[in-house]
Design an enzyme around this catalytic site. Structure first.
Site, PDB file in Angstrom:
ATOM      1  N   GLU A 150      -1.532   3.147  -1.744  1.00 34.04           N
ATOM      2  CA  GLU A 150      -2.030   1.774  -1.719  1.00 34.04           C
ATOM      3  C   GLU A 150      -2.730   1.517  -3.036  1.00 34.04           C
ATOM      4  O   GLU A 150      -3.501   2.351  -3.510  1.00 34.04           O
ATOM      5  CB  GLU A 150      -3.024   1.590  -0.561  1.00 34.04           C
ATOM      6  CG  GLU A 150      -3.643   0.208  -0.503  1.00 34.04           C
ATOM      7  CD  GLU A 150      -4.676   0.049   0.609  1.00 34.04           C
ATOM      8  OE1 GLU A 150      -5.174  -1.074   0.758  1.00 34.04           O
ATOM      9  OE2 GLU A 150      -4.982   1.028   1.308  1.00 34.04           O
ATOM     10  N   HIS A 159     -10.240   5.120  -1.309  1.00 31.50           N
ATOM     11  CA  HIS A 159     -10.317   5.747   0.008  1.00 31.50           C
ATOM     12  C   HIS A 159      -9.059   6.533   0.327  1.00 31.50           C
ATOM     13  O   HIS A 159      -8.025   6.357  -0.318  1.00 31.50           O
ATOM     14  CB  HIS A 159     -10.589   4.714   1.108  1.00 31.50           C
ATOM     15  CG  HIS A 159      -9.496   3.709   1.312  1.00 31.50           C
ATOM     16  ND1 HIS A 159      -9.497   2.474   0.704  1.00 31.50           N
ATOM     17  CD2 HIS A 159      -8.356   3.744   2.064  1.00 31.50           C
ATOM     18  CE1 HIS A 159      -8.406   1.801   1.071  1.00 31.50           C
ATOM     19  NE2 HIS A 159      -7.699   2.557   1.893  1.00 31.50           N
ATOM     20  N   HIS A 195      -2.367   7.433   3.920  1.00 31.63           N
ATOM     21  CA  HIS A 195      -2.186   6.967   2.546  1.00 31.63           C
ATOM     22  C   HIS A 195      -3.416   7.288   1.701  1.00 31.63           C
ATOM     23  O   HIS A 195      -4.464   7.650   2.231  1.00 31.63           O
ATOM     24  CB  HIS A 195      -1.914   5.456   2.503  1.00 31.63           C
ATOM     25  CG  HIS A 195      -3.066   4.613   2.956  1.00 31.63           C
ATOM     26  ND1 HIS A 195      -3.286   4.286   4.281  1.00 31.63           N
ATOM     27  CD2 HIS A 195      -4.068   4.018   2.262  1.00 31.63           C
ATOM     28  CE1 HIS A 195      -4.371   3.537   4.385  1.00 31.63           C
ATOM     29  NE2 HIS A 195      -4.864   3.359   3.168  1.00 31.63           N
TER      30      HIS A 195
END
Length: 141
Positions: free
Chosen positions: A131, A7, A80
């Site tokens: 991440e 994502h 992110h």
């Protein structure tokens, strides 16, 4: 090490307004119900895309780490990117061995998908907060 893009995290002052924007302007058809992640100080909502997701993150509580981002970017913005890895501890150790800084204690915590996550400092990633998320064992993304 790096796996699929899971994502893109987008900080927002209003999940409801952002969901409407992705739906009305871009034609997104599947937004999940928002939920709170108190341990991370955020409210989260995923929007499904054909090949990934958008993770909308809104501050939750006065000590949310998203407040600082929104102070610099009042309308929100890309926060992110999240990539899947097969083994979060092996990925962490390999990154550290190569000199990368893992944020926080360096110990993985459970993320919004229910799997271990950690963040790599933007200074080591070309200015991008990255991440890493352990690929869900049940195949869910």
């Amino acid at each position: 090490m790096i796996g699929r893009l899971n994502h893109v995290g987008v900080a927002t002052p209003s999940i409801a307004a952002s969901v409407a924007m992705y739906r009305d302007l871009l034609g997104a058809t599947k937004a999940h119900a928002p939920f709170d992640l108190p341990a991370q100080g955020v409210r989260v909502c995923f929007i499904d895309l054909p090949n990934s997701q958008i993770e909308l993150i809104e501050p939750l509580g006065d000590d949310s780490p998203i407040h600082g981002f929104l102070a610099r970017n009042p309308k929100g913005g890309q926060h992110h990117v999240c990539f899947e890895v097969d083994d979060i501890l092996a990925a962490r150790d390999a990154l550290r061995a190569k000199g990368a800084t893992i944020l926080g204690t360096g110990e993985p915590r459970i993320g919004a998908h229910g799997t271990p996550i950690l963040f790599v400092h933007p200074k080591d990633m070309g200015g991008v907060l990255v991440e890493l998320m352990e690929t869900p064992k049940d195949g869910a993304h």
